[in-house]
Motif scaffolding. Structure first.
Motif, PDB file in Angstrom:
ATOM      1  N   SER A   1       0.829  -1.205   0.000  1.00 37.86           N
ATOM      2  CA  SER A   1       0.000   0.000   0.000  1.00 37.86           C
ATOM      3  C   SER A   1       0.862   1.253   0.000  1.00 37.86           C
ATOM      4  N   ASN A   2       1.918   1.263   0.803  1.00 43.59           N
ATOM      5  CA  ASN A   2       2.826   2.412   0.848  1.00 43.59           C
ATOM      6  C   ASN A   2       3.520   2.611  -0.492  1.00 43.59           C
ATOM      7  N   LEU A   3       3.886   1.517  -1.146  1.00 45.74           N
ATOM      8  CA  LEU A   3       4.516   1.609  -2.464  1.00 45.74           C
ATOM      9  C   LEU A   3       3.562   2.288  -3.442  1.00 45.74           C
ATOM     10  N   ARG A   4       2.322   1.810  -3.491  1.00 44.92           N
ATOM     11  CA  ARG A   4       1.356   2.404  -4.428  1.00 44.92           C
ATOM     12  C   ARG A   4       1.095   3.874  -4.088  1.00 44.92           C
ATOM     13  N   HIS A   5       0.930   4.181  -2.822  1.00 46.85           N
ATOM     14  CA  HIS A   5       0.638   5.552  -2.401  1.00 46.85           C
ATOM     15  C   HIS A   5       1.777   6.507  -2.767  1.00 46.85           C
ATOM     16  N   THR A   6       3.009   6.044  -2.627  1.00 48.59           N
ATOM     17  CA  THR A   6       4.174   6.888  -2.908  1.00 48.59           C
ATOM     18  C   THR A   6       4.478   6.968  -4.399  1.00 48.59           C
ATOM     19  N   CYS A   7       4.411   5.847  -5.083  1.00 45.92           N
ATOM     20  CA  CYS A   7       4.909   5.785  -6.459  1.00 45.92           C
ATOM     21  C   CYS A   7       3.890   6.126  -7.543  1.00 45.92           C
ATOM     22  N   ARG A   8       2.655   5.779  -7.367  1.00 39.77           N
ATOM     23  CA  ARG A   8       1.673   5.974  -8.447  1.00 39.77           C
ATOM     24  C   ARG A   8       1.492   7.423  -8.880  1.00 39.77           C
ATOM     25  N   PRO A   9       1.525   8.411  -7.973  1.00 36.15           N
ATOM     26  CA  PRO A   9       1.318   9.793  -8.427  1.00 36.15           C
ATOM     27  C   PRO A   9       2.493  10.389  -9.219  1.00 36.15           C
ATOM     28  N   MET A  10       3.606   9.684  -9.298  1.00 33.97           N
ATOM     29  CA  MET A  10       4.788  10.237  -9.959  1.00 33.97           C
ATOM     30  C   MET A  10       4.651  10.187 -11.478  1.00 33.97           C
ATOM     31  N   THR A  11       5.460  10.990 -12.137  1.00 36.96           N
ATOM     32  CA  THR A  11       5.483  10.998 -13.598  1.00 36.96           C
ATOM     33  C   THR A  11       6.171   9.729 -14.100  1.00 36.96           C
TER      34      THR A  11
END
Length: 139
Positions: free
Chosen positions: A100-110
C-alpha cells in the motif's frame, strides 16, 4: 585544502542513499535545540546503514523519512522514497502495508520519475541482495 578534505569527509555521512558517489544531502541541518530534528537525523542515519544491510524495518524507516521528511530532519525525495519501497517489495519480507505504501508513494509520480525510481531500486536490490529485482514493481 584541509578544510575541503574535512568538509568532503563529513559530507560523506550525508549523501544520497541511492548513489554514494553523489554529494546530494538528504538530512537537513537542525536548528540549535531542535531535539526532535536531531533525534530523527540520527535515527535516519542509523536506519540507512541497516537498510543497506537488508534490515526490513530500517528500509521502512528510510522510505518513510524520504517520503515525509521525518519532522523536517530529512529532505523529502519522492523518487528515493519510491525506490526504497520497491526495494522493500523485493526483500521477500514485504507486507500488505508495504504494498500500500509503495502504491501511495509511487503511483502519483510521472513516468520519468518512475523510471528513475526503478533504476535506483534495481541498483539497490543488486547491492543489498546480490540479485536482480522481480519483473513486476506494483506501480
Amino acid at each position: 585544502m584541509l578544510k575541503l578534505l574535512l568538509a568532503v569527509s563529513i559530507g560523506a555521512l550525508f549523501v544520497s542513499p541511492l548513489e554514494a558517489g553523489e554529494t546530494k544531502p538528504v538530512t537537513k541541518a537542525c536548528q540549535p535545540g531542535a531535539k526532535h530534528c536531531e533525534r530523527w537525523t540520527a535515527e535516519f542515519a542509523a536506519a540507512l546503514q541497516q537498510a543497506l544491510k537488508g534490515n526490513h524495518a530500517a528500509q521502512q524507516t528510510v522510505a518513510f523519512c524520504l517520503s515525509s521528511g521525518c519532522r523536517d530532519a530529512v529532505v523529502i525525495d519522492k523518487v528515493a522514497a519510491c525506490s526504497w519501497h520497491l526495494v522493500i517489495a523485493n526483500s521477500g519480507a514485504a507486507t500488505v502495508l508495504d504494498s500500500s505504501n509503495l502504491r501511495h508513494t509511487c503511483r502519483p509520480m510521472t513516468p520519468a520519475q518512475k523510471d528513475e525510481a526503478r533504476a535506483n531500486a534495481r541498483e539497490l536490490v543488486r547491492k543489498i541482495y546480490n540479485r536482480d529485482p522481480a519483473a513486476t514493481d506494483q506501480m
